[in-house]
Design an enzyme around this catalytic site. Structure first.
Site, mmCIF file in Angstrom:
data_model
loop_
_atom_site.group_PDB
_atom_site.id
_atom_site.type_symbol
_atom_site.label_atom_id
_atom_site.label_comp_id
_atom_site.label_asym_id
_atom_site.label_seq_id
_atom_site.Cartn_x
_atom_site.Cartn_y
_atom_site.Cartn_z
ATOM 1 N N GLY B 69 0.887 -1.271 0.050
ATOM 2 C CA GLY B 69 -0.031 -0.284 -0.108
ATOM 3 C C GLY B 69 0.784 1.154 0.020
ATOM 4 C CB THR B 70 4.118 2.001 1.929
ATOM 5 O OG1 THR B 70 3.271 1.957 3.153
ATOM 6 C CG2 THR B 70 5.042 3.016 1.698
ATOM 7 C CD GLN B 177 -6.460 1.143 8.427
ATOM 8 O OE1 GLN B 177 -7.246 0.147 8.920
ATOM 9 N NE2 GLN B 177 -5.182 1.208 8.839
ATOM 10 C CB SER B 194 -2.529 -1.944 2.089
ATOM 11 O OG SER B 194 -1.541 -2.758 2.664
ATOM 12 C CB ALA B 195 -3.412 -7.198 -0.162
ATOM 13 C CG HIS B 196 -0.785 -5.925 5.234
ATOM 14 N ND1 HIS B 196 -0.538 -5.567 6.497
ATOM 15 C CD2 HIS B 196 -0.222 -4.847 4.770
ATOM 16 C CE1 HIS B 196 -0.269 -4.374 6.675
ATOM 17 N NE2 HIS B 196 0.105 -3.945 5.158
ATOM 18 C CB CYS B 320 4.002 4.644 10.804
ATOM 19 S SG CYS B 320 3.048 3.652 9.708
#
Lengths: 461, 461
Positions: B69-70, B177, B194-196, B320
């Site tokens: 995702g980043t 999110q 972001s998949a995770h 983060c």
């Protein structure tokens, strides 16, 4: 159904699969977190880093995991160039580097830097002295692959590393093709690798940066992987990558001897079985599992498709440029024939029977493609008593221009000329290469009034 | 042992695991290759892209997979800014974006661009009219998250998208999110995920760029993923990510109702069970599974460690920044208490019993931490008849300055002042927040001669 394209991607090693399964349960959480799931993930990541560092031959804190080998190369080059900005902005690379290195170089040039390409000989290797001569005082970084991805030739990394040390220039080694077979010779400053080339999963590369090497990571900041690889760590895949690197290294000594013998068989037999073939790359200083040859009068994509139909998965030219139909920059830099190029790279476990089956199938496949394209018959045709001839191959893709040239060369007297008009960029490489193979003289190229380029050939034999 | 940090990473969804296993066998080869293993990989990749595009609400050719995702955020912002370079170099973001957005903004500023942060209210949401007012004619790009990662508040994406359309500015929505819960409102130009975060594997992000949006991918060229995501595609993980996105979406309607009720229970019960707690974020317009509260007189890391010991995995502040011990930029932008911050984000499948166990454990954990830190007792202490008092908390980390303030406020008469000297940056946020919670007047800050900052508070009650 033999798969002979290990240099593109190897199937997942059984050890990688086991490690991945286990790490999916234990390594999915954020390793920056202090609760138990995070601590477990952190332990797995640390252990994988130690395993990989041991295989690479560096300290764990010198190694970070990246999302791919391409990312490792891109960020390694960008970070090393930025770290040495005050010294200069010259990047020295071999002419046969992987496209990821060359593309990073293009980005560097677009930002005002300069890139010098060190030429290679017909084997595909750089000459260490020539490389050393390119290391001017304003050189920020040098890049050299450990072994070439298209022809398998090993580069003189130790000698070039010594020259770089002498010149005070850091050396980045792209070890993507060789890391599964063993450590790179000492002396590198940065090293990049790619797990799916050694039987690890996709999605994992590694970048090692020796302590003391000036390095300034580029792009947006991120805390993960020492600030050198942004984004959430892919721990299950990293664990699998490290485990499979250790596993293939354990097998490498025996497997490299076995595959080297199989490749030698291909190198010897293919020119005996198929006429008008050139096996390229260094016959001795090479990767154990990889061999490339080019077939005159054959279109590479067609021969690959026919081999696929016969049950063999091989590739042609550079994997990263095959879809663009431009000639391979590696073969061009070597000055060898690019048409009808076939790369065979054997995964670990390849059997003698599979290689022999390939050698049985290849001659018929090449002959059929040549017949379909109207390649010249072995006998010379009757001369037509003209000492100059022009072939208009405009709008026709290689290998047609070379096939037409071969058909008519016997029709002009010795000393006579054939001019081939072509607008396919590959002709610029393949017509001189054909002349060299056939003992004819390549006179040179001229601008053609009809468009494209006029390639002039003088008949010598 | 309940894991309540789904907003950092969710355990792998069973569907993701099955898909990953299958794709390890079928999807390891290079999808750019034309032989059968390559064609199989390509088919899997194409199918995954269609599935993900359907879930996102875009065309398959508008969506690429990235390594995280980043990466999707970084390359989406860089590409959109470069594509609109002629219009201007202003980037507009909300003040509560994920650090990946803010870091991309810092890189943009370092390269000469400008970044404007749109403030948020105490709920954490931007005001669409305030956002619209920031869209000057030289604005190249606007970024707004779909929902906040720390406090769960949903942003008015539809209204802001309408304002962006009006102003002719593309809008990038960081949907990391919320994507597992449903599509983002119409009107975005770029979208990142972001998949995770939705139960897919690590190593997969997605970036959608609407047709017609000017976009110029930055960094070295690469043919893969339409030139927008360099490096060999991680097909097994991509297949698993797409399959799990579809699976969680199928479950989302029922699961969101269930988790919303559990979060409501936490929102209601925590302030009843634990004194001096502030539950933050919008109580209604919010993610179903996430709630954040801050506890006065408590150090966040300590309470997390104690909760971990009691069997609960939760996080604090921004994931983060948690390791850097700086106050969360999100809580700061909201103007709410940051000390003793606990974020609870429930993975799908969380049970009532797990939540009730957490509610039973929390009061004792907080009380123990407070006792250990010497937090003030409920009764006011006897007054010492001085109407000004100075607390020297220099060199002491939050929450100590606030704890000391709370201890002595009752010792000055109503109308009297307490000055707290502190060099912990968090005090700037937490002392005014404490005053608001306690009905005391925060007068302001002064430069302290002893170093740090002097925070002046007037006793009102």
């Amino acid at each position: 159904m033999p798969y002979f394209d290990a240099a593109s991607a190897a199937p997942l090693h059984p050890v990688a699969r086991q490690a991945l399964q286990a790490a999916l349960d234990e390594g999915w959480a954020d390793p920056a977190r202090l609760y138990r799931e995070g601590r477990r993930a952190r332990l797995l990541l640390d252990a994988a880093r130690e395993t990989a560092a041991e295989a690479v031959g560096c300290r764990p804190d010198e190694l970070v995991f990246t999302p791919s080998g391409t990312h490792a190369v891109h960020s390694g080059i960008a970070g090393a160039l930025a770290g040495r900005r005050r010294v200069g902005s010259r990047l020295v690379v071999s002419a046969v580097e992987h496209s990821s290195v060359l593309h990073a170089g293009e980005t560097h040039e677009a930002a005002g830097g300069s890139v010098a390409q060190v030429p290679v000989g017909r084997s595909g290797a750089v000459d260490a002295a020539v490389f050393a001569a390119a290391l001017t005082p304003d050189t920020a970084l040098a890049c050299l692959q450990s072994a070439n991805h298209e022809v398998g030739t090993e580069q003189p990394v130790a000698e070039v590393a010594a020259a770089c040390r002498e010149a005070g220039v850091p050396l980045l080694v792209d070890a993507a093709q060789s890391l599964g077979w063993g450590r790179v010779a000492e002396g590198w400053s940065l090293l990049a690798g790619s797990a799916h080339k050694w039987g690890g999963p996709a999605g994992v590369g590694l970048l090692a940066v020796r302590k003391g090497v000036r390095f300034a990571a580029q792009g947006p900041a991120d805390e993960r992987e020492s600030g050198r690889a942004p984004g959430f760590e892919n721990i299950p895949a990293i664990v699998a990558a490290a485990a499979s690197l250790r596993a293939v290294r354990d097998e490498a000594a025996a497997e490299s001897v076995r595959l080297r013998a199989l490749v030698d068989r291909i190198r010897t037999r293919v020119p005996e079985l198929v006429p008008d073939v050139e096996v390229v790359g260094d016959p001795v200083r090479r990767l154990p599992h990889l061999v490339t040859f080019s077939c005159l009068y054959v279109d590479g994509e067609t021969v690959l498709a026919e081999l696929d139909r016969a049950g063999f998965s091989v590739s042609s030219g550079s994997s990263c440029t095959s879809s663009t139909l431009t000639p391979s920059h590696v073969l061009r830099a070597m000055g060898v024939l690019s048409e009808g190029n076939v790369r065979v790279s054997l995964p670990t476990g390849t059997t003698e029977d599979e290689v022999d089956a390939f050698l049985r199938a290849l001659p018929g496949v090449v002959a059929a493609v040549r017949e379909h394209l109207g390649a010249p018959a072995p006998e010379p045709r009757p001369a037509v008593q003209s000492d100059t001839l022009v072939i208009d191959a405009l709008g026709r893709r290689c290998p047609i221009p070379v096939i037409e040239l071969a058909k008519v060369i016997g029709t002009v007297p010795v000393g006579g000329r054939v001019t081939v008009l072509s607008d396919d960029e590959a002709a610029r490489l393949d017509i001189p290469a054909w002349c060299e193979m056939r003992g004819q003289e390549y006179v040179g190229e001229e601008k053609s009034e009809k468009g494209g380029t006029a390639y002039v050939v003088r008949r010598l034999v």
